[in-house]
Design a protein around this motif. Structure first.
Motif, PDB file in Angstrom:
ATOM      1  N   ALA A  17       0.741  -1.064   0.027  1.00  0.00           N
ATOM      2  CA  ALA A  17       0.179   0.099  -0.010  1.00  0.00           C
ATOM      3  C   ALA A  17       0.902   1.253  -0.089  1.00  0.00           C
ATOM      4  O   ALA A  17       0.459   2.090  -0.622  1.00  0.00           O
ATOM      5  CB  ALA A  17      -0.700  -0.215   1.128  1.00  0.00           C
ATOM      6  N   VAL A  18       2.125   1.202   0.577  1.00  0.00           N
ATOM      7  CA  VAL A  18       2.975   2.274   0.694  1.00  0.00           C
ATOM      8  C   VAL A  18       3.367   2.518  -0.643  1.00  0.00           C
ATOM      9  O   VAL A  18       3.523   3.652  -1.258  1.00  0.00           O
ATOM     10  CB  VAL A  18       3.981   2.241   1.789  1.00  0.00           C
ATOM     11  CG1 VAL A  18       5.061   3.285   1.803  1.00  0.00           C
ATOM     12  CG2 VAL A  18       3.328   2.255   3.177  1.00  0.00           C
ATOM     13  N   ARG A  19       3.793   1.319  -1.219  1.00  0.00           N
ATOM     14  CA  ARG A  19       4.498   1.709  -2.542  1.00  0.00           C
ATOM     15  C   ARG A  19       3.600   1.978  -3.575  1.00  0.00           C
ATOM     16  O   ARG A  19       4.140   3.029  -4.179  1.00  0.00           O
ATOM     17  CB  ARG A  19       5.213   0.203  -2.984  1.00  0.00           C
ATOM     18  CG  ARG A  19       5.741   0.152  -4.274  1.00  0.00           C
ATOM     19  CD  ARG A  19       6.053  -1.116  -4.732  1.00  0.00           C
ATOM     20  NE  ARG A  19       5.023  -1.938  -5.426  1.00  0.00           N
ATOM     21  CZ  ARG A  19       4.210  -1.648  -6.592  1.00  0.00           C
ATOM     22  NH1 ARG A  19       4.689  -0.719  -7.370  1.00  0.00           N
ATOM     23  NH2 ARG A  19       3.183  -2.249  -6.795  1.00  0.00           N
ATOM     24  N   ARG A  27      -1.593  10.710  -1.243  1.00  0.00           N
ATOM     25  CA  ARG A  27      -0.992  11.167   0.202  1.00  0.00           C
ATOM     26  C   ARG A  27      -2.202  10.810   1.359  1.00  0.00           C
ATOM     27  O   ARG A  27      -2.070  10.599   2.726  1.00  0.00           O
ATOM     28  CB  ARG A  27      -0.884  12.596   0.428  1.00  0.00           C
ATOM     29  CG  ARG A  27       0.312  12.891  -0.394  1.00  0.00           C
ATOM     30  CD  ARG A  27       0.639  14.565  -0.352  1.00  0.00           C
ATOM     31  NE  ARG A  27      -0.621  15.252  -0.398  1.00  0.00           N
ATOM     32  CZ  ARG A  27      -0.503  16.541  -0.408  1.00  0.00           C
ATOM     33  NH1 ARG A  27       0.682  17.217  -0.224  1.00  0.00           N
ATOM     34  NH2 ARG A  27      -1.757  17.139  -0.413  1.00  0.00           N
ATOM     35  N   TRP A  28      -3.636  10.805   0.746  1.00  0.00           N
ATOM     36  CA  TRP A  28      -4.486  10.440   1.774  1.00  0.00           C
ATOM     37  C   TRP A  28      -4.672   9.203   2.269  1.00  0.00           C
ATOM     38  O   TRP A  28      -5.104   9.124   3.595  1.00  0.00           O
ATOM     39  CB  TRP A  28      -6.112  10.930   1.337  1.00  0.00           C
ATOM     40  CG  TRP A  28      -6.453  10.316   0.243  1.00  0.00           C
ATOM     41  CD1 TRP A  28      -6.460  10.249  -1.155  1.00  0.00           C
ATOM     42  CD2 TRP A  28      -6.990   8.704   0.287  1.00  0.00           C
ATOM     43  NE1 TRP A  28      -6.801   9.262  -1.878  1.00  0.00           N
ATOM     44  CE2 TRP A  28      -7.460   8.332  -0.939  1.00  0.00           C
ATOM     45  CE3 TRP A  28      -7.407   8.205   1.474  1.00  0.00           C
ATOM     46  CZ2 TRP A  28      -8.035   7.070  -1.187  1.00  0.00           C
ATOM     47  CZ3 TRP A  28      -8.261   6.713   1.096  1.00  0.00           C
ATOM     48  CH2 TRP A  28      -8.579   6.304   0.017  1.00  0.00           C
ATOM     49  N   SER A  29      -3.988   8.228   1.708  1.00  0.00           N
ATOM     50  CA  SER A  29      -3.987   6.855   2.276  1.00  0.00           C
ATOM     51  C   SER A  29      -3.000   6.649   3.259  1.00  0.00           C
ATOM     52  O   SER A  29      -2.898   5.749   3.847  1.00  0.00           O
ATOM     53  CB  SER A  29      -3.805   5.853   0.946  1.00  0.00           C
ATOM     54  OG  SER A  29      -2.391   6.076   0.485  1.00  0.00           O
ATOM     55  N   VAL A  30      -1.902   7.571   3.384  1.00  0.00           N
ATOM     56  CA  VAL A  30      -0.830   7.329   4.288  1.00  0.00           C
ATOM     57  C   VAL A  30      -1.342   7.337   5.922  1.00  0.00           C
ATOM     58  O   VAL A  30      -0.918   6.427   6.519  1.00  0.00           O
ATOM     59  CB  VAL A  30       0.083   8.407   4.341  1.00  0.00           C
ATOM     60  CG1 VAL A  30       1.231   8.663   5.302  1.00  0.00           C
ATOM     61  CG2 VAL A  30       0.614   8.403   2.741  1.00  0.00           C
ATOM     62  N   PRO A  31      -2.101   8.115   6.375  1.00  0.00           N
ATOM     63  CA  PRO A  31      -2.615   7.875   7.729  1.00  0.00           C
ATOM     64  C   PRO A  31      -3.158   6.536   7.781  1.00  0.00           C
ATOM     65  O   PRO A  31      -3.053   5.837   8.923  1.00  0.00           O
ATOM     66  CB  PRO A  31      -3.933   8.867   7.922  1.00  0.00           C
ATOM     67  CG  PRO A  31      -3.534  10.093   6.701  1.00  0.00           C
ATOM     68  CD  PRO A  31      -2.807   9.312   5.848  1.00  0.00           C
TER      69      PRO A  31
END
Length: 118
Positions: A17-19, A27-31
């Protein structure tokens, strides 16, 4: 997958998911990803790292204007309650504030080093 205690699979999915998030500029998926790593830490009895990760994610949620659905809020509050049950109030607040001070990249690096699974 974390609820099934398959930490290897959960970790692999979060790394992917990070990749993908980086590749897509999402960016919104980072949290959410950081909280996922926090869930692994908490499930492995590392509530201090979980609190730090959730603290980092909370700042990013605010920065990106993300809010919880009612069901997400219930799960989130339960997770925080489990952390608080494992930590003294002072340690919880200290680690939460340390998380608040992390930038997104720093939080991801912390998550990747704290939740190594084999």
């Amino acid at each position: 997958v974390t609820h099934q205690r398959d930490f290897v699979a959960a970790h692999q999915l979060l790394v992917e998911a990070v990749r993908l998030g980086r590749q897509l500029g999402n960016r919104w998926s980072v949290p959410y990803t950081i909280e996922g790593f926090g869930d692994i830490a908490l499930a492995q009895n590392d509530a201090a790292s979980a609190a730090q990760l959730y603290g980092a994610a909370s700042v990013l949620r605010d920065l990106y204007g993300l809010s919880f659905s009612p069901s997400e809020r219930t799960v989130y509050q339960g997770t925080l309650a489990r952390m608080r049950a494992q930590l003294s109030p002072a340690i919880f607040e200290e680690r939460w504030k340390e998380g608040n001070a992390l930038r997104a990249q720093e939080a991801l690096e912390f998550a990747l080093t704290r939740t190594k699974v084999e």
